[in-house]
Every structure is written in structure tokens, then in C-alpha cells.
Design a protein around this motif. Sequence first.
Motif, PDB file in Angstrom:
ATOM      1  N   MET A 216      -8.522  51.795  58.455  1.00 41.13           N
ATOM      2  CA  MET A 216      -9.278  51.427  59.651  1.00 41.13           C
ATOM      3  C   MET A 216      -8.884  52.299  60.836  1.00 41.13           C
ATOM      4  N   ALA A 217      -7.599  52.582  60.985  1.00 43.89           N
ATOM      5  CA  ALA A 217      -7.142  53.449  62.072  1.00 43.89           C
ATOM      6  C   ALA A 217      -7.692  54.858  61.912  1.00 43.89           C
TER       7      ALA A 217
ATOM      8  N   LEU B 184      -9.920  56.389  64.801  1.00 43.54           N
ATOM      9  CA  LEU B 184      -9.311  57.449  65.615  1.00 43.54           C
ATOM     10  C   LEU B 184      -9.812  58.844  65.264  1.00 43.54           C
ATOM     11  N   GLY B 185     -10.330  59.006  64.057  1.00 47.23           N
ATOM     12  CA  GLY B 185     -10.728  60.330  63.599  1.00 47.23           C
ATOM     13  C   GLY B 185      -9.508  61.115  63.164  1.00 47.23           C
ATOM     14  N   PRO B 186      -9.730  62.258  62.529  1.00 46.18           N
ATOM     15  CA  PRO B 186      -8.603  63.035  61.992  1.00 46.18           C
ATOM     16  C   PRO B 186      -7.588  63.472  63.049  1.00 46.18           C
TER      17      PRO B 186
ATOM     18  N   ALA C  44      -3.315  62.983  55.007  1.00 43.14           N
ATOM     19  CA  ALA C  44      -3.864  63.433  53.728  1.00 43.14           C
ATOM     20  C   ALA C  44      -4.292  62.250  52.864  1.00 43.14           C
ATOM     21  N   ALA C  45      -3.475  61.205  52.854  1.00 42.11           N
ATOM     22  CA  ALA C  45      -3.805  60.020  52.052  1.00 42.11           C
ATOM     23  C   ALA C  45      -5.053  59.324  52.582  1.00 42.11           C
ATOM     24  N   ALA C  46      -5.177  59.196  53.896  1.00 46.55           N
ATOM     25  CA  ALA C  46      -6.350  58.548  54.483  1.00 46.55           C
ATOM     26  C   ALA C  46      -7.612  59.368  54.229  1.00 46.55           C
ATOM     27  N   THR C  47      -7.496  60.682  54.351  1.00 49.25           N
ATOM     28  CA  THR C  47      -8.638  61.548  54.077  1.00 49.25           C
ATOM     29  C   THR C  47      -9.076  61.428  52.624  1.00 49.25           C
TER      30      THR C  47
ATOM     31  N   ALA D  56     -16.601  62.289  64.806  1.00 52.65           N
ATOM     32  CA  ALA D  56     -16.293  63.467  63.997  1.00 52.65           C
ATOM     33  C   ALA D  56     -16.393  63.138  62.509  1.00 52.65           C
ATOM     34  N   LEU D  57     -15.944  61.953  62.114  1.00 53.90           N
ATOM     35  CA  LEU D  57     -16.052  61.563  60.708  1.00 53.90           C
ATOM     36  C   LEU D  57     -17.498  61.300  60.325  1.00 53.90           C
ATOM     37  N   VAL D  58     -18.236  60.662  61.220  1.00 57.54           N
ATOM     38  CA  VAL D  58     -19.659  60.411  60.956  1.00 57.54           C
ATOM     39  C   VAL D  58     -20.378  61.732  60.739  1.00 57.54           C
TER      40      VAL D  58
END
Length: 134
Positions: free
Chosen positions: A69-70, A74-76, A89-92, A122-124
Motif C-alpha cells: 500500500m505504501a 508513494l510511488g517508486p 525491489a520486492a514491492a516492484t 507515476a505508477l498509474v
Amino acid sequence: MVRRGTALGFFGIFGRSQDLRRLDAALRLAGLHPAQVPEGVKLAAVGLMAGDGAEEPPPAAYPPVGLLMAFLALGPDGFARENDEAQLAAATQRLEAALEAGEGRDAQIVLLMLHAGLAHPALVRDYALRAEEE
């Protein structure tokens, strides 16, 4: 949803339920202040963690959900400022796996954050995130 009483509190008399306190702690640990996530989103996330018919998610379920969720909120770049490279890296990887699978708890968390308007722009943009209506 979680069957037992997930509670937000009542005029400060009754405290927040243990599951919401655990999620708040997991969000805080991942670098996202819990106040940035609406209570309804937290309630839905706890329900997703618990699954069908479960009383309450196990304590170990909260940190991974808080991290995802963070990352989504928050984005990368923001996530990288609050966490180490391994967590980034794990979240990505979890986001990419969730998008590829299209189902599962991580995919549901992604969809929840997207519907709530909490997914970082940025993720969207980078992952072409969108919620399709059926």
C-alpha cells in the motif's frame, strides 16, 4: 469482510480495533502516514487480508500489505526515500506479479488503491493502471 467487530472507535471512548492498529503500524513502518489512507480503504484492506469467513488476519499479514500500500501511494521515488533497495525491489516485483496474475490479494490491494484514488500517478502512468468496469 472481517466477521468480528472491526471498530474505528466511538467519540474516542472505545479504541480502534487491533486489526486497524496493526495496519496503521504497518503503513507507518513502510513510510506512509496512516492518516493519508482513508479509514474505509483500511477496512477494505483488512477484509481482503482476512479472506472469506476469517475472524482476523494473522499478525504476519500486515507488514507485507502495508509495504504494498505504501509503494502504491508513494510511488517508486517516495517509497525509495523511506525504505531500502531490497524493499523497493520486492514491492516492484509484487506489483508486476499482481498485474500479470490479475487476481489474488496483491491484485485486489492494487485495485483497491486505484479505485480509492490513492495510486501514485507515476505508477498509474508507467504500468498503465486502470480499473475496468464489468
